[in-house]
Design an enzyme around this catalytic site. Sequence first.
Site, PDB file in Angstrom:
ATOM      1  N   GLU A  73     -14.599  63.827 -36.475  1.00 53.28           N
ATOM      2  CA  GLU A  73     -14.026  65.119 -36.109  1.00 53.28           C
ATOM      3  C   GLU A  73     -14.863  66.251 -36.703  1.00 53.28           C
ATOM      4  OE1 GLU A  73      -9.502  64.655 -35.178  1.00 53.28           O
ATOM      5  OE2 GLU A  73      -9.753  65.070 -37.312  1.00 53.28           O
ATOM      6  N   GLU A  78      -8.574  68.373 -43.064  1.00 49.42           N
ATOM      7  CA  GLU A  78      -7.589  69.313 -43.636  1.00 49.42           C
ATOM      8  C   GLU A  78      -7.110  68.844 -45.006  1.00 49.42           C
ATOM      9  OE1 GLU A  78      -5.109  69.368 -40.156  1.00 49.42           O
ATOM     10  OE2 GLU A  78      -6.708  70.420 -39.071  1.00 49.42           O
ATOM     11  N   HIS A 105      -8.552  63.086 -43.431  1.00 47.80           N
ATOM     12  CA  HIS A 105      -8.636  64.174 -42.459  1.00 47.80           C
ATOM     13  C   HIS A 105      -9.260  65.387 -43.147  1.00 47.80           C
ATOM     14  CE1 HIS A 105      -7.603  67.242 -39.555  1.00 47.80           C
ATOM     15  NE2 HIS A 105      -7.423  66.265 -38.686  1.00 47.80           N
ATOM     16  N   GLY A 127      -5.154  66.715 -31.687  1.00 53.48           N
ATOM     17  CA  GLY A 127      -4.196  67.564 -32.380  1.00 53.48           C
ATOM     18  C   GLY A 127      -3.330  68.310 -31.376  1.00 53.48           C
ATOM     19  N   GLY A 128      -3.692  69.556 -31.101  1.00 59.46           N
ATOM     20  CA  GLY A 128      -2.888  70.458 -30.274  1.00 59.46           C
ATOM     21  C   GLY A 128      -2.369  69.849 -28.971  1.00 59.46           C
ATOM     22  N   GLY A 180      -9.143  72.543 -33.501  1.00 61.29           N
ATOM     23  CA  GLY A 180      -8.196  73.638 -33.291  1.00 61.29           C
ATOM     24  C   GLY A 180      -8.853  74.944 -32.884  1.00 61.29           C
ATOM     25  N   SER A 217     -10.420  69.439 -30.321  1.00 58.91           N
ATOM     26  CA  SER A 217     -10.141  70.123 -29.053  1.00 58.91           C
ATOM     27  C   SER A 217     -10.232  69.193 -27.827  1.00 58.91           C
ATOM     28  CB  SER A 217     -11.052  71.344 -28.877  1.00 58.91           C
ATOM     29  OG  SER A 217     -10.845  72.265 -29.946  1.00 58.91           O
ATOM     30  N   ASN A 233      -2.264  63.323 -33.466  1.00 59.21           N
ATOM     31  CA  ASN A 233      -1.961  63.750 -34.829  1.00 59.21           C
ATOM     32  C   ASN A 233      -1.151  65.046 -34.731  1.00 59.21           C
ATOM     33  OD1 ASN A 233      -1.931  64.657 -37.453  1.00 59.21           O
ATOM     34  ND2 ASN A 233      -4.151  64.986 -37.602  1.00 59.21           N
ATOM     35  N   TRP A 234       0.143  64.933 -34.983  1.00 54.95           N
ATOM     36  CA  TRP A 234       1.011  66.120 -34.827  1.00 54.95           C
ATOM     37  C   TRP A 234       0.819  67.126 -35.957  1.00 54.95           C
ATOM     38  CZ3 TRP A 234       6.472  63.649 -33.417  1.00 54.95           C
ATOM     39  CH2 TRP A 234       6.334  62.922 -32.230  1.00 54.95           C
ATOM     40  N   LYS A 235       0.126  66.732 -36.998  1.00 54.50           N
ATOM     41  CA  LYS A 235      -0.060  67.608 -38.177  1.00 54.50           C
ATOM     42  C   LYS A 235       1.312  68.104 -38.656  1.00 54.50           C
ATOM     43  CE  LYS A 235      -4.699  68.561 -36.611  1.00 54.50           C
ATOM     44  NZ  LYS A 235      -5.849  69.439 -36.570  1.00 54.50           N
TER      45      LYS A 235
HETATM   46  P1  13P Z   1      -7.270  69.626 -32.177  1.00 55.68           P
HETATM   47  O1  13P Z   1      -7.183  68.621 -31.081  1.00 55.68           O
HETATM   48  O2  13P Z   1      -6.101  70.557 -32.212  1.00 55.68           O
HETATM   49  O3  13P Z   1      -8.604  70.333 -32.178  1.00 55.68           O
HETATM   50  O4  13P Z   1      -7.189  68.825 -33.570  1.00 55.68           O
HETATM   51  C1  13P Z   1      -8.047  67.762 -33.784  1.00 55.68           C
HETATM   52  C2  13P Z   1      -7.617  67.045 -35.011  1.00 55.68           C
HETATM   53  O5  13P Z   1      -7.831  67.519 -36.130  1.00 55.68           O
HETATM   54  C3  13P Z   1      -6.883  65.787 -34.872  1.00 55.68           C
HETATM   55  O6  13P Z   1      -6.757  65.129 -36.083  1.00 55.68           O
END
Ligand code: 13P
Length: 259
Positions: A174, A104, A102, A241-242, A180, A220, A10-12
């Site tokens: 999650e 967020e 998600h 994510g990251g 993150g 993470s 997920n590149w956000k």
């Molecule tokens: P991170 O891997 O950066 O913690 O993000 C997880 C996430 O929210 C993927 O959707």
Amino acid sequence: MSRKPILAGNWKMNLDYKAGMSLVQDLGSALVDKDHDPSRAEAVVIPPFTGIRTVQVLVEGDKLPIAWGAQDISAHDDGAYTGEVSGEMLKALNCSYVVVGHSERREYHNETDEVVNAKAKKVIEYGMTPIVCCGEPLEVRKAGKHVEHTVAQITADLAGIDAADVAKLVIAYEPIWAIGTGETATADDAQEVCGALRKAVGDLYDGPTAEAVRIQYGGSVKPGNVVEIMGKPDVDGALVGGASLKAGDFASIVTFYQK
Ligand code: 13P
């Protein structure tokens, strides 16, 4: 196990279309270098809307073993909804997956379980697969109510979706406090909730549906912890994510099965 692991990046809100192009090219090369066997694990990238078309053209053109998807979908079909992107538009880009719910979006866009449920149904209606996210905030975890919290979310998010569709979809657990932050849930924490979610699907539907649904852990996830997390029986993948923004790291995550 008959559930194929699914590792989704997920590149956000990162990478414009040019940067996304480089990342997908580098990811394709890294997967070839690592001798990735797509029958062992599925690689998915989830760019911002502006990057999807470029990813589609590259992946289809070079026949890369990568699927793609979107980070959100409108609950409406078409019309006067400024800023929204419809299921039909995403389907036209050959998206396989759409992330819904998600944390967020729940937090910054006030998306309720009702909205998440409507969006999940839209994804299915347009022939794509929802990745339905759930997860508890830190205070719920500290109170020991994380299983209850996530099971209630998924129960509401899947309401009215029939067993055949649930069997094909993806659930992502999650924990918000692990997103993150560099703070990863332990593999046992991930298993506890993923196992409880599978049991909940069994209670809501039936055994075969629970056996079929794929459940990811996210928060993470990195090359250094993916193998242990993926070793748990009810964890069928990761939503990353990251670490998905670095081709080498994401390729290592996708090829976790080689370790
Ligand atoms: P991170 O891997 O950066 O913690 O993000 C997880 C996430 O929210 C993927 O959707």
